[in-house]
Design an enzyme around this catalytic site. Structure first.
Site, PDB file in Angstrom:
ATOM      1  CG  MET A 201      -1.710  -1.252   1.382  1.00 17.22           C
ATOM      2  SD  MET A 201      -2.682  -1.234   2.889  1.00 17.22           S
ATOM      3  CE  MET A 201      -3.342  -2.901   2.856  1.00 17.22           C
TER       4      MET A 201
ATOM      5  CG  MET B 262     -10.112  -5.351  -4.613  1.00 19.04           C
ATOM      6  SD  MET B 262      -8.914  -6.342  -3.696  1.00 19.04           S
ATOM      7  CE  MET B 262      -9.257  -5.866  -1.991  1.00 19.04           C
TER       8      MET B 262
HETATM    9  C1  DX5 Z   1      -7.158  -5.592   1.647  1.00 20.35           C
HETATM   10  C2  DX5 Z   1      -6.184  -6.635   1.177  1.00 20.35           C
HETATM   11  C3  DX5 Z   1      -6.530  -8.036   1.501  1.00 20.35           C
HETATM   12  C4  DX5 Z   1      -6.681  -8.343   2.937  1.00 20.35           C
HETATM   13  C5  DX5 Z   1      -7.453  -9.594   3.095  1.00 20.35           C
HETATM   14  O1  DX5 Z   1      -6.745  -4.371   1.168  1.00 20.35           O
HETATM   15  O2  DX5 Z   1      -6.045  -6.576  -0.231  1.00 20.35           O
HETATM   16  O3  DX5 Z   1      -5.607  -8.939   0.906  1.00 20.35           O
HETATM   17  O4  DX5 Z   1      -5.461  -8.467   3.614  1.00 20.35           O
HETATM   18  O5  DX5 Z   1      -7.596  -9.780   4.432  1.00 20.35           O
HETATM   19  P1  DX5 Z   1      -8.956 -10.254   5.091  1.00 20.35           P
HETATM   20  O6  DX5 Z   1      -9.095 -11.695   4.712  1.00 20.35           O
HETATM   21  O7  DX5 Z   1      -8.686 -10.024   6.525  1.00 20.35           O
HETATM   22  O8  DX5 Z   1     -10.077  -9.403   4.551  1.00 20.35           O
END
Ligand code: DX5
Ligand code: ZN
Length: 218
Positions: free
Chosen positions: A38, A138
């Site tokens: 990020m 997502m």
């Molecule tokens: C969110 C990430 C995900 C996250 C998934 O921005 O891209 O990969 O870590 O984690 P959970 O399973 O906790 O939603």
């Protein structure tokens, strides 16, 4: 139907990352290592940086996929190639010249993937689907682990499954965010090939066992 499990270490114990990667290395039910990167701009959070990625990729025996929640991800393609990353996914919403970015990822020797935010329709990938190996649907707004699954994602997975199958493509569908033992069956039945699991695994008492439950749970 066979599917893959990609644990995300976003919710892992950051004082013991080596221990957690070794747990994944010896766990047959863990297929890929999902790294969430990020930039604090594209998403309102910052996770790990290059020095950590360098160490994690060095010790991981599982193929590493990097999910870049970056603006201008093209600036870092060769860095990830040098780390030995197998699949590099960029966000549709972050790339003005997506085709070019994907081509550069392929030329660098990695499998290109594209992630789409919850508001982005899968149909916008119509003209790029042939060129990519992975779509990350997502199912939360990117930036944080441990959020709640957005049910609308199920319909997007089904529509994307039809787009891929009707053209005889082998592009994989990965679902990222809020996947739990309670919804994983629905996600797979909708057409997912890869489940990202973060908090449900690393927030549990027994992450090793939890990964096996995801793989064999139904
Ligand atoms: C969110 C990430 C995900 C996250 C998934 O921005 O891209 O990969 O870590 O984690 P959970 O399973 O906790 O939603
Ligand atoms: Zn992710």
């Amino acid at each position: 139907m066979p599917f893959l499990i990609a644990p995300s270490i976003l919710s892992a114990d950051f004082l013991n990352l080596e221990r957690d990667i070794e747990m994944l290395n010896r766990n047959d039910a863990a297929d890929w290592l999902h790294l969430d990167l990020m930039d604090g701009v594209f998403v309102p959070n910052i996770s790990i940086g290059f020095p950590t990625v360098a160490q994690l990729t060095k010790i991981s025996k599982k193929p590493v996929e990097a999910h870049l929640m970056f603006v201008e991800p093209q600036r870092f393609i060769t860095r990830f190639r040098d780390f030995g990353v197998s699949t590099l996914s960029v966000h549709y919403e972050a790339c003005e010249h997506l085709y070019r970015v994907i081509s550069e990822v392929r030329v660098a020797g990695m499998s290109p993937g594209v992630a789409i935010n919850p508001h982005t329709p899968v149909e916008l990938l119509d003209d790029i689907l042939e060129e990519i190996d992975l779509v990350i649907v997502m199912s939360v707004n990117p930036g944080f682990g441990g959020q709640k699954f957005i049910p609308r994602a199920l319909d997007k997975i089904r529509r994307l499954r039809r787009m891929i199958d009707s053209r005889g493509l082998r592009t994989l569908i990965e679902v990222d965010g809020g996947v739990t033992l309670d919804n994983s069956r629905q996600v797979i039945e909708a057409g997912a090939d890869v489940l990202v699991v973060g908090n449900a695994v690393f927030g549990s008492n027994n992450p090793e066992e939890m990964i096996r439950k995801f793989k064999c749970g139904f």
